[in-house]
Design an enzyme around this catalytic site. Sequence first.
Site, PDB file in Angstrom:
ATOM      1  N   GLU A  42       0.821  -1.213   0.000  1.00 24.14           N
ATOM      2  CA  GLU A  42       0.000   0.000   0.000  1.00 24.14           C
ATOM      3  C   GLU A  42       0.857   1.267   0.000  1.00 24.14           C
ATOM      4  OE1 GLU A  42      -2.988   0.278  -0.656  1.00 24.14           O
ATOM      5  OE2 GLU A  42      -3.745  -1.750  -0.379  1.00 24.14           O
ATOM      6  N   TYR A 125      -6.130   6.023   5.068  1.00 19.40           N
ATOM      7  CA  TYR A 125      -6.370   5.012   4.043  1.00 19.40           C
ATOM      8  C   TYR A 125      -5.573   3.738   4.315  1.00 19.40           C
ATOM      9  CZ  TYR A 125      -5.655   2.201  -0.037  1.00 19.40           C
ATOM     10  OH  TYR A 125      -5.533   1.115  -0.862  1.00 19.40           O
ATOM     11  N   ASP A 143      -9.341   5.757  -0.568  1.00 17.04           N
ATOM     12  CA  ASP A 143      -8.276   6.345  -1.400  1.00 17.04           C
ATOM     13  C   ASP A 143      -8.913   6.953  -2.630  1.00 17.04           C
ATOM     14  OD1 ASP A 143      -9.098   4.117  -2.836  1.00 17.04           O
ATOM     15  OD2 ASP A 143      -7.058   3.449  -3.309  1.00 17.04           O
TER      16      ASP A 143
END
Length: 379
Positions: A42, A125, A143
């Site tokens: 991520e 996020y 996101d």
Amino acid sequence: MEKWSTATIREFRQTLLAWYDREGRDLPWRHDQDPYHVWVSEIMLQQTQVQTVIPYYLNFMAMFPTVADLAQAPEEQLLKAWQGLGYYSRARNLQRAARQLVDDYRGKWPQTAAELLDLTGIGPYTAGAIASIAFGEVVPAVDGNAFRVFSRLLLIDADIAKPQTRKLFEQVIQPIVDPQRPGAFNQAIMDLGSSYMTAKNSDPAHSPVRAFDASYRENCVADFPVKTKAPRPRPVPYYGLIVTSPAGYLMVQRDATQMLTGYWTFPLIQQADLQDATDQQPATLQTDIAHLEQRFMTDYQLPITLTPLSGQPVSHTYTHQRWQVKLLVAELSSAADLTFYPGKWVAASTIKTLPLPKVQEKLMTRYQNQGHPAAFKQN
């Protein structure tokens, strides 16, 4: 903004997850629910395309297979592994958070989004993604994909450029997240936002959730999400100095007060730093070169004679700045003493073993294209 009934929410979850089970992307970090794998992927995916990230992720995991390995890694090795991904503070924050996990949490991960926010570099996020995928917390991961998907599905016209809008989306999405499979739900939204509901050239007519898409129904897909334009990056003129000697090229490591901290470059000097308040005449290339030569002699006892390299400045854009680097070349007959200069001589064959930012690679490419085709080939 549209509001869904309980029945609609239930139907949406079933439709979305059935599609995801059939067509979800096979990505290396989805082969398990390890929070370390989710976290690194991520962070890498921020501002970076999936296909670009995949080889970096695989290499990173080979080099640092555990949180402890990452925490203990030499910074130069870490930066080299990250080289080319950009937004280099991400790499340092990964290591800071890894050290937090090892030192403060005894290697045990926080398991809620709220607790994960205490780790360096983890925002709402990323916290939502890790908590839902790795630990099954029923929490949204908001996101750019989630902004785009849900603004179109529900006709949410709040400006996503404003920080407070995230809270609105979190509140709207929270009751829609599938309570049995929150991680799969969030990953399905990611895949939806990168396939049928992309920012450009979207295909809502064939989207698996088109029956729930109010923007498609109202023929206003292009109006969502609402986002005010960010200001254009401001141009920042630099001089890049390619200084050679029998010992190699003059290289400097960017310090903690500068962008690209820890990476190695040719000496880079902002043109604005050469402006003397006492100068009455506008600066020119010739006066700037004279100032640079004088500075190197006075401050560092390095006598150099600089010659402009032909061609336009090398351009490289960051979020808020667009660097425009004019290359100047100097060749010394002997390896000058660098006692007073914060750099070192680096042989051409070993430059590429150092962690180099993208702008440095561009500078080397320009130099090679000006008659030095084999200058930086690594042995």
